[in-house]
Design a protein around this motif. Structure first.
Motif, PDB file in Angstrom:
ATOM      1  N   LEU A   1      18.365 -36.235 -50.776  1.00 22.34           N
ATOM      2  CA  LEU A   1      18.002 -34.822 -50.860  1.00 22.34           C
ATOM      3  C   LEU A   1      18.967 -33.932 -50.079  1.00 22.34           C
ATOM      4  O   LEU A   1      18.871 -32.700 -50.174  1.00 22.34           O
ATOM      5  N   ASP A   2      19.869 -34.523 -49.327  1.00 16.61           N
ATOM      6  CA  ASP A   2      20.755 -33.746 -48.473  1.00 16.61           C
ATOM      7  C   ASP A   2      21.578 -32.758 -49.302  1.00 16.61           C
ATOM      8  O   ASP A   2      22.235 -33.132 -50.278  1.00 16.61           O
ATOM      9  N   GLY A   3      21.518 -31.487 -48.915  1.00 18.57           N
ATOM     10  CA  GLY A   3      22.253 -30.442 -49.610  1.00 18.57           C
ATOM     11  C   GLY A   3      21.518 -29.803 -50.764  1.00 18.57           C
ATOM     12  O   GLY A   3      22.007 -28.812 -51.330  1.00 18.57           O
ATOM     13  N   LEU A   4      20.356 -30.333 -51.134  1.00 15.85           N
ATOM     14  CA  LEU A   4      19.582 -29.758 -52.230  1.00 15.85           C
ATOM     15  C   LEU A   4      18.691 -28.632 -51.720  1.00 15.85           C
ATOM     16  O   LEU A   4      18.468 -28.466 -50.524  1.00 15.85           O
ATOM     17  N   ARG A   5      18.170 -27.845 -52.650  1.00 15.02           N
ATOM     18  CA  ARG A   5      17.247 -26.766 -52.290  1.00 15.02           C
ATOM     19  C   ARG A   5      15.832 -27.315 -52.151  1.00 15.02           C
ATOM     20  O   ARG A   5      15.429 -28.217 -52.886  1.00 15.02           O
ATOM     21  N   PRO A   6      15.046 -26.768 -51.228  1.00  6.24           N
ATOM     22  CA  PRO A   6      13.634 -27.182 -51.142  1.00  6.24           C
ATOM     23  C   PRO A   6      12.901 -26.851 -52.439  1.00  6.24           C
ATOM     24  O   PRO A   6      13.231 -25.870 -53.129  1.00  6.24           O
ATOM     25  N   ALA A   7      11.923 -27.655 -52.768  1.00  2.00           N
ATOM     26  CA  ALA A   7      11.130 -27.403 -53.967  1.00  2.00           C
ATOM     27  C   ALA A   7      10.464 -26.035 -53.893  1.00  2.00           C
ATOM     28  O   ALA A   7      10.012 -25.604 -52.827  1.00  2.00           O
ATOM     29  N   GLN A   8      10.438 -25.348 -55.023  1.00  5.51           N
ATOM     30  CA  GLN A   8       9.709 -24.087 -55.197  1.00  5.51           C
ATOM     31  C   GLN A   8      10.277 -22.923 -54.377  1.00  5.51           C
ATOM     32  O   GLN A   8       9.567 -21.952 -54.114  1.00  5.51           O
ATOM     33  N   VAL A   9      11.543 -22.977 -54.017  1.00 10.59           N
ATOM     34  CA  VAL A   9      12.148 -21.884 -53.251  1.00 10.59           C
ATOM     35  C   VAL A   9      13.252 -21.241 -54.089  1.00 10.59           C
ATOM     36  O   VAL A   9      14.297 -21.860 -54.317  1.00 10.59           O
ATOM     37  N   PRO A  10      13.063 -20.010 -54.568  1.00 11.44           N
ATOM     38  CA  PRO A  10      14.126 -19.326 -55.313  1.00 11.44           C
ATOM     39  C   PRO A  10      15.173 -18.736 -54.380  1.00 11.44           C
ATOM     40  O   PRO A  10      14.936 -18.564 -53.176  1.00 11.44           O
ATOM     41  N   ARG A  11      16.323 -18.391 -54.948  1.00 13.41           N
ATOM     42  CA  ARG A  11      17.365 -17.732 -54.162  1.00 13.41           C
ATOM     43  C   ARG A  11      17.172 -16.221 -54.116  1.00 13.41           C
ATOM     44  O   ARG A  11      17.599 -15.576 -53.160  1.00 13.41           O
ATOM     45  N   HIS A  12      16.570 -15.665 -55.150  1.00 17.53           N
ATOM     46  CA  HIS A  12      16.534 -14.211 -55.280  1.00 17.53           C
ATOM     47  C   HIS A  12      15.099 -13.704 -55.430  1.00 17.53           C
ATOM     48  O   HIS A  12      14.293 -14.265 -56.188  1.00 17.53           O
ATOM     49  N   PHE A  13      14.790 -12.630 -54.704  1.00 19.10           N
ATOM     50  CA  PHE A  13      13.559 -11.869 -54.858  1.00 19.10           C
ATOM     51  C   PHE A  13      13.950 -10.395 -54.985  1.00 19.10           C
ATOM     52  O   PHE A  13      14.834  -9.925 -54.258  1.00 19.10           O
ATOM     53  N   GLY A  14      13.287  -9.666 -55.844  1.00 21.20           N
ATOM     54  CA  GLY A  14      13.593  -8.246 -55.952  1.00 21.20           C
ATOM     55  C   GLY A  14      12.423  -7.462 -56.517  1.00 21.20           C
ATOM     56  O   GLY A  14      11.615  -7.993 -57.292  1.00 21.20           O
ATOM     57  N   ASN A  15      12.305  -6.203 -56.129  1.00 20.24           N
ATOM     58  CA  ASN A  15      11.299  -5.333 -56.723  1.00 20.24           C
ATOM     59  C   ASN A  15      11.765  -3.890 -56.645  1.00 20.24           C
ATOM     60  O   ASN A  15      12.574  -3.520 -55.788  1.00 20.24           O
ATOM     61  N   ALA A  16      11.252  -3.104 -57.566  1.00 21.04           N
ATOM     62  CA  ALA A  16      11.547  -1.669 -57.608  1.00 21.04           C
ATOM     63  C   ALA A  16      10.302  -0.950 -58.107  1.00 21.04           C
ATOM     64  O   ALA A  16       9.737  -1.326 -59.140  1.00 21.04           O
TER      65      ALA A  16
ATOM     66  N   TYR B   1      15.102  -6.176 -51.941  1.00 19.34           N
ATOM     67  CA  TYR B   1      15.815  -7.357 -52.410  1.00 19.34           C
ATOM     68  C   TYR B   1      15.935  -8.354 -51.258  1.00 19.34           C
ATOM     69  O   TYR B   1      16.110  -7.963 -50.092  1.00 19.34           O
ATOM     70  N   ALA B   2      15.828  -9.633 -51.580  1.00 18.79           N
ATOM     71  CA  ALA B   2      16.035 -10.692 -50.604  1.00 18.79           C
ATOM     72  C   ALA B   2      16.848 -11.807 -51.243  1.00 18.79           C
ATOM     73  O   ALA B   2      16.546 -12.244 -52.371  1.00 18.79           O
ATOM     74  N   PHE B   3      17.877 -12.237 -50.541  1.00 21.24           N
ATOM     75  CA  PHE B   3      18.664 -13.401 -50.941  1.00 21.24           C
ATOM     76  C   PHE B   3      18.415 -14.506 -49.918  1.00 21.24           C
ATOM     77  O   PHE B   3      18.547 -14.284 -48.709  1.00 21.24           O
ATOM     78  N   VAL B   4      18.045 -15.679 -50.412  1.00 20.09           N
ATOM     79  CA  VAL B   4      17.698 -16.804 -49.539  1.00 20.09           C
ATOM     80  C   VAL B   4      18.522 -18.015 -49.950  1.00 20.09           C
ATOM     81  O   VAL B   4      18.434 -18.488 -51.089  1.00 20.09           O
ATOM     82  N   ASP B   5      19.314 -18.511 -49.043  1.00 20.10           N
ATOM     83  CA  ASP B   5      20.092 -19.726 -49.258  1.00 20.10           C
ATOM     84  C   ASP B   5      19.478 -20.820 -48.398  1.00 20.10           C
ATOM     85  O   ASP B   5      19.764 -20.924 -47.199  1.00 20.10           O
ATOM     86  N   ALA B   6      18.617 -21.623 -49.003  1.00 12.76           N
ATOM     87  CA  ALA B   6      17.893 -22.677 -48.279  1.00 12.76           C
ATOM     88  C   ALA B   6      18.365 -24.040 -48.762  1.00 12.76           C
ATOM     89  O   ALA B   6      18.462 -24.271 -49.975  1.00 12.76           O
ATOM     90  N   LYS B   7      18.638 -24.940 -47.816  1.00 15.75           N
ATOM     91  CA  LYS B   7      19.097 -26.281 -48.161  1.00 15.75           C
ATOM     92  C   LYS B   7      18.415 -27.314 -47.274  1.00 15.75           C
ATOM     93  O   LYS B   7      18.089 -27.047 -46.122  1.00 15.75           O
ATOM     94  N   VAL B   8      18.233 -28.488 -47.845  1.00 12.28           N
ATOM     95  CA  VAL B   8      17.634 -29.612 -47.129  1.00 12.28           C
ATOM     96  C   VAL B   8      18.729 -30.376 -46.391  1.00 12.28           C
ATOM     97  O   VAL B   8      19.841 -30.564 -46.901  1.00 12.28           O
TER      98      VAL B   8
END
Length: 716
Positions: free
Chosen positions: A611-626, A595-602
Motif C-alpha cells: 500500500l506504500d504510496g497509494l491513496r487512503p480508501a475513500q479520500v478524494p483529491r478535490h473538494f469544491g463548492n460555489a 476549494y480544497a486540494f488534498v494530497d494524501a498517501k499511505v
C-alpha cells in the motif's frame, strides 16, 4: 430501547432569566431581532465581536449559546461557522458539506448509508469509517461508544444556536479523538419562539419538525421533535440490477428537551435530554439496520464570576442492529449470512474547565476529563438452509482520563499567542470474543489481555492582525485517538468482502501544522490555508488475500471477495491547501466559493508494504463548492454547485469511484403571519454520484434528484 426509555422521565428544571444577561442599546436590540428572523427564514448574519453574548431588551431575553465565552486561543485557529440547517427537510450532515475537506467515509447520507460508514473526518485523514474529527454537542462528545461513527439523524431534533468547525487537531480541551479537527454544536437557550415545519418530497418522502423555546417560571425551556421517512431509491445502477434489487426505505425520528436554571447571580444549571430512532434498508432483503439511543447531560456554567468555569457530566446509551446477505452473481437471489441483532453500548464521561483571573492580556484555561466506552456485539452467522449455525459475541471497555492547560497571551490587541498541552492515561480492558456452534460446542473463547498507556496532546499557535483587514495565523499540533471497540473486537462483511478485527491495535497519533492568511472587509472575505499532517499508526482495513478460501478471523470468503484485517499502517501523510471566499455583490446578492486540494498517501511496510504510496480508501483529491444567494424582504433563493473528486473504494486503489458535480437549489417566499413556503431541489440534474463499488464491479449510487415542497410557521 427497553432499558433506556425510563431515562425519558429525567426531570428538566427551568427557572429564570440569567442574572449574567447584559443590557444593550437600541442598535443591539434591533440587530438581535433581525437575527432571529433571519435564522427562521434560512439566512444568517454575523454578530459583531464586541456585542455581548446575551442580549436583554424590554420585552425579551435572548442567549445565543450556553457555553463559556470564546477563548482567546480561537484567534489562532482555522475555524468555520456553518449556517444552521433550515426547518423544511434540511439535515445537519448536509449543512456541513459547506466545509471544504469535511467528509464522511462514504458519500451517501443517512437516508441510504449504513450507519457504520458515517464517521466524519477532515483534510484527508480518512480511509477508516471511525471518526477522526470529534463532534461535540454542548460539551459532550458524540461519537458512537462502540464504533466511533455518528448517528446523524439524531441531531435533526435540536434547537441549535451555532455550528462551528475547527480544522486541525490538538486542541487541549477537546481531548482524545480530535485528530483532524472538532465540530461544535451549541443549543439555543432563553429565546422565545415556536416553529412548525413540514415538507413533502420525491419518492413519498416526508420531513417534519417542531421547535419550541421560551420562559418557564423564572427560567427557560426548549423542546424539539423531528420525523422523516421515505420510500427511498434503488441504490444499484439500473443496468446492473437483478430481481433482488428494490427501493431502500428509511424512517427516522427524534425528540429533545433542554432546561436552564440559574442557581445564583453568576451560575446556571443546564440539563439536556434527547432520544432518537433510525431504521434504514439497503435495497435488498437481509439489509435492514436499526440505530437508536438516549443521551442525558448536566452542565454547570459560570461565565461572569472572577473565576469562569464549567462542569459537565453525561451518559450515552446506544443500540444498533444490522443484517447482511450474500447476493448471487446474477443478483436474482440473496441468502442471509449474518444477523447482528444487538449491539448495546454505553458512553459515560465528565469534564470541567476553569479560567482563573490572571489579567486582561492573559487567559489561562485548566481542566480535566474522564471518558468510558463499553459495549458488545451479539450476532448469528454461518447460515445453512436459512438458519444460523453459529453465534458470536465480542466487546470490551476503554477508559481515558487526563488534564489539560492552555495559556493565551495578547501583548498587543493585534497579536495573540497560544500554547497548551494535555496528558491522558488510557486503558483497554475486559476484551473478549466468543464463538459457539448453536446447540453444540464452543468454537473459540478468547479473553484478551488488558492494556494501558499514556498519551500527550499539544498545540501552539499565533494570530496576527498585521494590517487593516489582514490576518496571519499558524499552528503546530499533536493529537491521538484510541481504537474503538468495533475496530478491536468485531469482524465484519460488506458483500463478498470480509474484514477481521485486531485486538492488538495501537492508538493513532497525528503530528501536523497549518498556516493561513485571511482578508476581510464589509463586502469581501478571502482566506487560504496550507496544511500538512502525518497520522502515525493509522488504522486501516489492509488487504491480505482474495477469495475463494478460508481466512483467520472471518472464515470462508467467496470468489470475487477480498480478505482484509484492521491493522496499524506506518502512517498516512496528508498535505494540501484550502481556499474560501465571500463576495457581497449587491445588497441582495452574495457569492461564496470554496476549494480544497488534498494530497494524501499511505506509508506502509511489512504486511502493508503493497500500500506504500497509494491513496487512503475513500479520500478524494478535490473538494469544491460555489453558492450564489439572493435575499430580499420576503424572498430568498440560492443555488449551490458541489464537486467531489474521484476516489478509491479500496486500500489497494483498484476500485475507482468517479468524480461528481451536483447542483442544489433553494427558493423561499414569506407570505405573511409567520408563514413561509420553501421549494428545494437536491442533485437537480440527477448526477450519478457513486458511493461504493464491489469486487465484481457492481456500483451503488447516492441520492438521485430529490425535490421538496415545504412550509414553516413561526409563532410569537
Amino acid at each position: 430501547m427497553k432499558h433506556i426509555l425510563p431515562l425519558l422521565s429525567l426531570p428538566l428544571v427551568a427557572l429564570t432569566q440569567p442574572a449574567y444577561a447584559q443590557t444593550c442599546d437600541a442598535k443591539c436590540e434591533e440587530l438581535d431581532r433581525i437575527e432571529r428572523d433571519l435564522v427562521h427564514y434560512g439566512h444568517r448574519i454575523e454578530r459583531p465581536a464586541n456585542l455581548p453574548v446575551s442580549i436583554v431588551s424590554a420585552d425579551d431575553i435572548i442567549l445565543v449559546t450556553g457555553r463559556l465565552p470564546d477563548a482567546k486561543s480561537d484567534l489562532t485557529e482555522d475555524f468555520s461557522t456553518v449556517a444552521l440547517p433550515g426547518m423544511t427537510g434540511e439535515r445537519l450532515e448536509s449543512a456541513l458539506l459547506a466545509v471544504n475537506g469535511l467528509q464522511q467515509f462514504r458519500r451517501s447520507d443517512a437516508r441510504s448509508a449504513n450507519p457504520t460508514s458515517q464517521g466524519v473526518t477532515l483534510r484527508g485523514l480518512g480511509g477508516n469509517a471511525s471518526s477522526r474529527a470529534l463532534l461535540f454537542l454542548d460539551d459532550v462528545p458524540q461519537a458512537d461508544p462502540f464504533g466511533g461513527w455518528v448517528s446523524w439523524p439524531g441531531y435533526d431534533a435540536l434547537n441549535l444556536a451555532s455550528i462551528r468547525v475547527r480544522k486541525g487537531g490538538g486542541q487541549p480541551s477537546a481531548g482524545p479523538g480530535a485528530l483532524a479537527g472538532v465540530i461544535e454544536l451549541e443549543s439555543v437557550q432563553n429565546r422565545e419562539a415556536a416553529i412548525l415545519a413540514l415538507a413533502y418530497g420525491s419518492r413519498n418522502s416526508i420531513d417534519g419538525k417542531a421547535n419550541y423555546s421560551g420562559k418557564l417560571g423564572s427560567g427557560s425551556v426548549a423542546a424539539a421533535a423531528s420525523y422523516a421517512r421515505g420510500d427511498g431509491f434503488i441504490p444499484i445502477l439500473a443496468g446492473q440490477r437483478g430481481l433482488v434489487d428494490r427501493r431502500a426505505p428509511y424512517e427516522q425520528a427524534g425528540v429533545s428537551l433542554r432546561g436552564v436554571a440559574p442557581l445564583n447571580a453568576s451560575t446556571e444549571l443546564q440539563a439536556n435530554l434527547r432520544a432518537f430512532t433510525d431504521t434504514r434498508d439497503r435495497g435488498v432483503d437481509f439489509s435492514d439496520n436499526s440505530n437508536s439511543g438516549v443521551d442525558a447531560s448536566l452542565r454547570l456554567v459560570d461565565r461572569t464570576g472572577d473565576w469562569q468555569w464549567s462542569a459537565t457530566g453525561y451518559v450515552q446509551l446506544r443500540e444498533f442492529s444490522s443484517e447482511f446477505g450474500a447476493i448471487a452473481a446474477n443478483r436474482n437471489s440473496v441468502t442471509q449470512t449474518l444477523d447482528q441483532f444487538a449491539t448495546p453500548s454505553t458512553g459515560l464521561g465528565a469534564r470541567f474547565e476553569v479560567r482563573p483571573p490572571v489579567g486582561k492580556q492573559i487567559e489561562l484555561r485548566l481542566g480535566g476529563e474522564w471518558r468510558r466506552t463499553s459495549g458488545e456485539t451479539r450476532e448469528f452467522f454461518t447460515y445453512v438452509a436459512g438458519a444460523p449455525t453459529r453465534f458470536r459475541t465480542a466487546g470490551g471497555q476503554t477508559d481515558s482520563f487526563g488534564g489539560f492547560a492552555e495559556l493565551s497571551y495578547q501583548p498587543f490587541d493585534t497579536l495573540t499567542l497560544s500554547a497548551g498541552g494535555r496528558l491522558d492515561r488510557w486503558t483497554i480492558a475486559d476484551g473478549f470474543r466468543r464463538e459457539v456452534n448453536i446447540g453444540g460446542t464452543v468454537r473459540s473463547d478468547d479473553r484478551f489481555a488488558d492494556r494501558s498507556g499514556t498519551e500527550w496532546t499539544g498545540r501552539a499557535g499565533f494570530g496576527w492582525d498585521f494590517a487593516d483587514g489582514f490576518t496571519l495565523r499558524g499552528a503546530a499540533y499533536r493529537a491521538w485517538r484510541l481504537p474503538t471497540l468495533n475496530e478491536l473486537y468485531r469482524p465484519f462483511r460488506v458483500g463478498a468482502d470480509a474484514t477481521a478485527a485486531n485486538e492488538a491495535l495501537r492508538p493513532e497519533r497525528v503530528e501536523g501544522f497549518d498556516a493561513g492568511l485571511a482578508y476581510s472587509n464589509v463586502d469581501i472575505e478571502l482566506g487560504v490555508t496550507v496544511f500538512r499532517n502525518r497520522l502515525n499508526d493509522a488504522i486501516a482495513n489492509v488487504t491480505l488475500g482474495q477469495g475463494p478460501g478460508n481466512f483467520p478471523g472471518v472464515g470462508f470468503v467467496a470468489a470475487g471477495g477480498t480478505y482484509r484485517q484492521r491493522q496499524n499502517l506506518d502512517a498516512i501523510v496528508s498535505k494540501g491547501v484550502e481556499a474560501d471566499a465571500r463576495f457581497d455583490l449587491t445588497d441582495q446578492f452574495a457569492l461564496k466559493l470554496g476549494y480544497a486540494f488534498v494530497d494524501a498517501k499511505v506509508r506502509g511496510s511489512g504486511a502493508s508494504a503493497a500500500l506504500d504510496g497509494l491513496r487512503p480508501a475513500q479520500v478524494p483529491r478535490h473538494f469544491g463548492n460555489a453558492t450564489l444567494a439572493y435575499t430580499a424582504n420576503t424572498v430568498s433563493a440560492s443555488s449551490t454547485l458541489r464537486y467531489v473528486g474521484a476516489q478509491f473504494e479500496d486500500d489497494a486503489n483498484v476500485r475507482a469511484l468517479d468524480d461528481a458535480l451536483t447542483l442544489d437549489i433553494d427558493f423561499g417566499l414569506e407570505i405573511g403571519d409567520g408563514l413561509r413556503l420553501q421549494l428545494r431541489g437536491e442533485n437537480l440534474f440527477d448526477a450519478r454520484v457513486e458511493a461504493a463499488i464491489s469486487g465484481t464491479g457492481i456500483i451503488e449510487r447516492t441520492n438521485p434528484r430529490t425535490l421538496w415542497l415545504g412550509a414553516s410557521w413561526k409563532f410569537e
